[in-house]
Every structure is written in structure tokens, then in C-alpha cells.
Scaffold this active site. Structure first.
Site, PDB file in Angstrom:
ATOM      1  N   ARG A  77       1.211  -1.039  -0.079  1.00 52.42           N
ATOM      2  CA  ARG A  77      -0.185  -0.007   0.077  1.00 52.42           C
ATOM      3  C   ARG A  77       1.046   1.170   0.133  1.00 52.42           C
ATOM      4  O   ARG A  77       1.815   1.514   0.964  1.00 52.42           O
ATOM      5  CB  ARG A  77      -1.039   0.111   1.212  1.00 52.42           C
ATOM      6  CG  ARG A  77      -1.455   1.397   1.357  1.00 52.42           C
ATOM      7  CD  ARG A  77      -2.669   1.268   2.510  1.00 52.42           C
ATOM      8  NE  ARG A  77      -3.814   0.580   1.998  1.00 52.42           N
ATOM      9  CZ  ARG A  77      -4.991   0.699   2.628  1.00 52.42           C
ATOM     10  NH1 ARG A  77      -5.152   1.480   3.791  1.00 52.42           N
ATOM     11  NH2 ARG A  77      -5.923   0.100   2.262  1.00 52.42           N
ATOM     12  N   HIS A 137      -7.685   0.859  -6.261  1.00 47.74           N
ATOM     13  CA  HIS A 137      -7.806   0.115  -5.053  1.00 47.74           C
ATOM     14  C   HIS A 137      -8.496  -1.180  -5.607  1.00 47.74           C
ATOM     15  O   HIS A 137      -9.624  -1.367  -5.324  1.00 47.74           O
ATOM     16  CB  HIS A 137      -8.596   0.646  -3.911  1.00 47.74           C
ATOM     17  CG  HIS A 137      -8.491   0.043  -2.752  1.00 47.74           C
ATOM     18  ND1 HIS A 137      -7.540  -1.070  -2.426  1.00 47.74           N
ATOM     19  CD2 HIS A 137      -9.115   0.323  -1.516  1.00 47.74           C
ATOM     20  CE1 HIS A 137      -7.828  -1.356  -1.117  1.00 47.74           C
ATOM     21  NE2 HIS A 137      -8.676  -0.650  -0.554  1.00 47.74           N
ATOM     22  N   GLN A 153     -10.156  -3.939  -3.197  1.00 46.22           N
ATOM     23  CA  GLN A 153     -11.444  -3.420  -2.915  1.00 46.22           C
ATOM     24  C   GLN A 153     -12.435  -3.604  -3.716  1.00 46.22           C
ATOM     25  O   GLN A 153     -13.853  -4.334  -3.455  1.00 46.22           O
ATOM     26  CB  GLN A 153     -11.617  -1.822  -2.431  1.00 46.22           C
ATOM     27  CG  GLN A 153     -12.758  -1.405  -1.881  1.00 46.22           C
ATOM     28  CD  GLN A 153     -12.811  -1.784  -0.498  1.00 46.22           C
ATOM     29  OE1 GLN A 153     -12.080  -1.643   0.023  1.00 46.22           O
ATOM     30  NE2 GLN A 153     -13.988  -2.187  -0.389  1.00 46.22           N
ATOM     31  N   ASP A 171     -17.369   7.456  -0.702  1.00 42.68           N
ATOM     32  CA  ASP A 171     -16.167   7.173  -0.029  1.00 42.68           C
ATOM     33  C   ASP A 171     -15.539   8.628   0.849  1.00 42.68           C
ATOM     34  O   ASP A 171     -16.416   9.499   0.467  1.00 42.68           O
ATOM     35  CB  ASP A 171     -15.115   6.647  -0.920  1.00 42.68           C
ATOM     36  CG  ASP A 171     -13.615   6.254  -0.326  1.00 42.68           C
ATOM     37  OD1 ASP A 171     -13.445   6.045   0.772  1.00 42.68           O
ATOM     38  OD2 ASP A 171     -12.574   6.206  -1.000  1.00 42.68           O
ATOM     39  N   CYS A 222     -16.393   1.721   1.102  1.00 40.67           N
ATOM     40  CA  CYS A 222     -15.302   0.719   1.373  1.00 40.67           C
ATOM     41  C   CYS A 222     -14.846   0.661   2.785  1.00 40.67           C
ATOM     42  O   CYS A 222     -14.006   0.228   3.335  1.00 40.67           O
ATOM     43  CB  CYS A 222     -14.121   1.112   0.309  1.00 40.67           C
ATOM     44  SG  CYS A 222     -13.254   2.561   0.818  1.00 40.67           S
ATOM     45  N   ARG A 249     -13.454  -8.728   1.824  1.00 40.25           N
ATOM     46  CA  ARG A 249     -12.283  -8.384   1.381  1.00 40.25           C
ATOM     47  C   ARG A 249     -11.083  -9.610   1.696  1.00 40.25           C
ATOM     48  O   ARG A 249     -10.097 -10.091   0.809  1.00 40.25           O
ATOM     49  CB  ARG A 249     -11.594  -7.257   2.380  1.00 40.25           C
ATOM     50  CG  ARG A 249     -12.246  -5.812   2.161  1.00 40.25           C
ATOM     51  CD  ARG A 249     -11.702  -5.489   0.733  1.00 40.25           C
ATOM     52  NE  ARG A 249     -10.225  -5.290   0.525  1.00 40.25           N
ATOM     53  CZ  ARG A 249      -9.588  -4.234   1.293  1.00 40.25           C
ATOM     54  NH1 ARG A 249     -10.052  -3.145   1.710  1.00 40.25           N
ATOM     55  NH2 ARG A 249      -8.160  -4.216   0.812  1.00 40.25           N
TER      56      ARG A 249
HETATM   57  N1  NVA Z   1     -10.125   6.806  -0.747  1.00 37.27           N
HETATM   58  C1  NVA Z   1      -9.735   6.332   0.899  1.00 37.27           C
HETATM   59  C2  NVA Z   1      -9.682   4.877   0.571  1.00 37.27           C
HETATM   60  C3  NVA Z   1      -9.473   4.089   1.805  1.00 37.27           C
HETATM   61  C4  NVA Z   1      -9.480   2.611   1.872  1.00 37.27           C
HETATM   62  C5  NVA Z   1      -8.448   6.601   0.747  1.00 37.27           C
HETATM   63  O1  NVA Z   1      -7.347   6.607  -0.118  1.00 37.27           O
HETATM   64  O2  NVA Z   1      -7.915   7.163   1.792  1.00 37.27           O
HETATM   65  N1   CP Z   2     -10.928  -0.287   2.596  1.00 43.56           N
HETATM   66  C1   CP Z   2      -9.875  -0.356   3.001  1.00 43.56           C
HETATM   67  O1   CP Z   2      -8.940  -0.510   2.151  1.00 43.56           O
HETATM   68  O2   CP Z   2      -9.632  -0.095   4.450  1.00 43.56           O
HETATM   69  P1   CP Z   2      -8.448  -0.034   5.156  1.00 43.56           P
HETATM   70  O3   CP Z   2      -7.947   1.281   4.954  1.00 43.56           O
HETATM   71  O4   CP Z   2      -8.742  -0.060   6.532  1.00 43.56           O
HETATM   72  O5   CP Z   2      -7.484  -1.053   4.672  1.00 43.56           O
END
Ligand code: NVA
Ligand code: CP
Length: 308
Positions: free
Chosen positions: A107, A134, A137, A225, A266, A294
Site C-alpha cells: 500500500r 484500489h 477493494q 467514500d 469501502c 475483502r
Molecule cells: N479513498 C480512501 C480509501 C481508503 C480505503 C483513501 O485512499 O484514503
Molecule cells: N477499505 C480499506 O482498504 O480499508 P483500510 O484502509 O482499513 O485497509
């Protein structure tokens, strides 16, 4: 190398096969305790490295638990604690990791970091979220939709708010799985127009509708989101909130949608911002099924990556 980097880089039939595996593995586990292994241990003897340069609850825990259920050993690593966070190149990190582990999930921030990792790794790399996508997801989201409503092909998804990483993966999922998308948000936060174009070129509809009520009028699924993603400048918070407030998913908006429309997010949710408590906890919300899936979807992704 079967990296899982983005949905548009993975053949359609492979994505479908991954979801079939996920569904079968979920059914086979039934209600057994989470800590017990699966009957088959397709990842036995393998080591999985999970690298996080941004916070995570779901991704971290679901990958870790999923890999262990399949017999793997896992290592959860913070990018900041690795030499990666102190000047070692992504390429060198990838080469070294490939000598120790069998699978890497990362990540990170820019997609170029993920791609550099994949280019230099000699083991599969999985995208656990970047600033621009992502995909894991979306595998869970498609699985969840189909559990509740049957095939997603031909459905219409209304995305409300920021055209962020998850929104962009939705556009790629629409192209791969054959569904239509309506994007409803402020022009300044539109998703990458090339993704909208690619969806149209595949024969599906990609619509922009600035009026939120009109956007959900024919939706089978409504998704939103956070208004401020990890990596977005903290200084832009107020501006983003002002722009995105009209796109909140609340009961009034659901009143403009078909009775049968489901709601996804998500998570993590910012209750009272992009979505209200009443919607998140209401009968149309499937967000916790989404979170659970997930685990199942990523187990199947890991198996696909290592060919097990
Ligand atoms: N759009 C959000 C998703 C988190 C799972 C982010 O990137 O923070
Ligand atoms: N939805 C998702 O990826 O959550 P986290 O940021 O908690 O991993």
C-alpha cells in the site's frame, strides 16, 4: 509474472475465476473460527510480506488472516521502518524482498512506486491501494453485489462524491465486469477522463451527472467514500468538504433512488460527512459484508498470484 496491479491489467476471465474461487472458499469455511486453517492449505510453506506506507485496518488484517488461513507465514511491515523509508530505492527493495518472500503486497502513494516494485520483483506483487486505484477493494465489492443481487453485468452503479482511487477502480471494474457507471460529484474532483473513455469504448455507459438525485434515479448500487483520502493535502480539507457536501449519501438521496438500490462504502467511513448513520446502519447498506469479503476475495487473489 502474475502481479495483481490493476483490474485493467488482469484478464477478464481471470478476474471471474478469482471471484469463483473466493466464493467457493468462503462457502467451504462456513462458520469455523477465523484462526483455524482452511481444509486445503494452498499457501503452505510460503511467506507473504505486507508493506504499508499508509494506515490500514481492513487491508492489513484481512490479508494477514487470509494468508494464515491458507497456511502461509506473514510479515506486516511499515514502509517507514524499512530502509525503503530512509532512501533505499524501491527497485533494490523489490530485488531483496524477492530473495526472502514468495509474495509482496504494498500500500503506497503514487502508482509509480507500485509499478517500480513490480518491475524489479521476481515474485508477484499485489496493489493494496495507491493514490490512483484500489483493485482488491473492487473484487470484494463485485463479490458482495453479486451475493445480494446476482450478476453485476448490466447493472448501474452511481458513485457519489470524490473521483478518487476507489472511484477509479470502480470505472475499471465496470469495464472488466460489464456494468454502467454514473459519476456524481464536483467537476474539480472528476475521476481520470481516460477511464471514463475506456469504459465507453468497451460498450458500457459512463455518465457524469452533477445533480445527485438524478444520478441515483436508476442506480442498482450507490457508492461513496471519504471526502479526504490518505495522501490528500490536509490544507485542502475545508475546500473539499465545501465542494462535496451536496453529494452526501443520506436518507433524502435514497428517497430518489429505486427501492432495491444497495449502498456500499469501502470504509473507513466518516459518519455525518460523506454518509449518514441512518444510511450506513440502514437496511440497504451492505458495508460490513463488503468488509468481510475483502478476506475471501484477497485469498483468491493471493492464490491466483502464486498459481496455487
Ligand atoms: N479513498 C480512501 C480509501 C481508503 C480505503 C483513501 O485512499 O484514503
Ligand atoms: N477499505 C480499506 O482498504 O480499508 P483500510 O484502509 O482499513 O485497509
Amino acid at each position: 509474472m502474475p502481479h495483481f496491479l490493476d483490474l485493467d491489467r488482469t484478464p477478464r476471465e481471470d478476474l471471474r475465476a478469482i471471484l469463483d474461487t473466493a466464493r467457493a472458499m468462503k462457502a467451504a469455511r462456513g462458520d469455523r473460527p477465523r484462526g483455524t486453517p482452511d481444509d486445503a492449505l494452498p499457501l503452505e510453506g510460503r511467506v507473504v510480506a505486507l508493506i504499508f506506507e499508509k494506515p490500514s485496518t481492513r487491508t492489513r488484517i484481512s490479508f494477514d488472516v487470509g494468508a494464515r488461513q491458507m497456511g502461509a507465514t506473514t510479515m506486516v511491515l511499515s514502509g517507514a521502518d524499512m530502509q525503503l523509508g530512509h532512501g533505499e530505492t524501491v527497485g533494490d527493495t523489490a530485488r531483496v524482498l524477492s530473495r526472502y518472500v514468495d509474495l509482496v503486497m504494498i500500500r503506497t502513494f503514487g502508482a509509480e512506486i507500485l509499478h517500480e516494485m513490480a518491475e524489479h520483483a521476481t515474485v508477484p506483487v499485489i496493489n493494496g491501494l495507491t493514490d490512483s486505484s484500489h483493485p482488491c477493494q473492487l473484487m470484494a465489492d463485485v463479490m458482495t453485489y453479486e451475493e445480494h443481487r446476482g450478476p453485476i453485468e448490466g447493472a448501474r452503479v452511481a458513485w457519489m462524491g470524490d473521483g478518487n482511487n476507489v472511484a477509479q477502480s470502480f470505472l475499471q471494474a465496470a469495464e472488466r465486469f460489464g456494468f454502467d457507471m454514473t459519476f456524481s460529484g464536483p467537476e474539480q474532483l472528476d475521476p481520470d477522463p481516460r477511464l471514463m473513455e475506456r469504459l465507453r469504448a468497451s460498450g458500457r455507459d459512463a455518465r457524469i451527472e452533477r445533480d445527485p438525485a438524478r444520478a441515483v434515479a436508476d442506480a442498482d448500487l450507490i457508492v461513496t467514500d471519504t471526502w479526504v483520502s490518505m495522501g490528500d493535502a490536509e490544507s485542502s480539507r475545508q475546500r473539499r468538504h465545501n465542494l462535496l457536501r451536496p453529494y452526501q449519501v443520506n436518507e433524502a438521496l435514497l428517497g430518489a433512488a429505486p427501492e432495491s438500490a444497495l449502498v456500499m462504502h469501502c470504509l473507513p467511513a466518516h459518519r455525518g460527512e460523506e454518509i449518514t448513520d441512518a444510511v450506513l446502519d440502514g437496511p440497504r447498506s451492505v458495508v460490513f459484508d463488503e468488509a468481510e469479503n475483502r478476506l475471501h476475495a484477497q485469498k483468491a487473489i493471493m492464490r491466483w498470484c502464486v498459481g496455487a
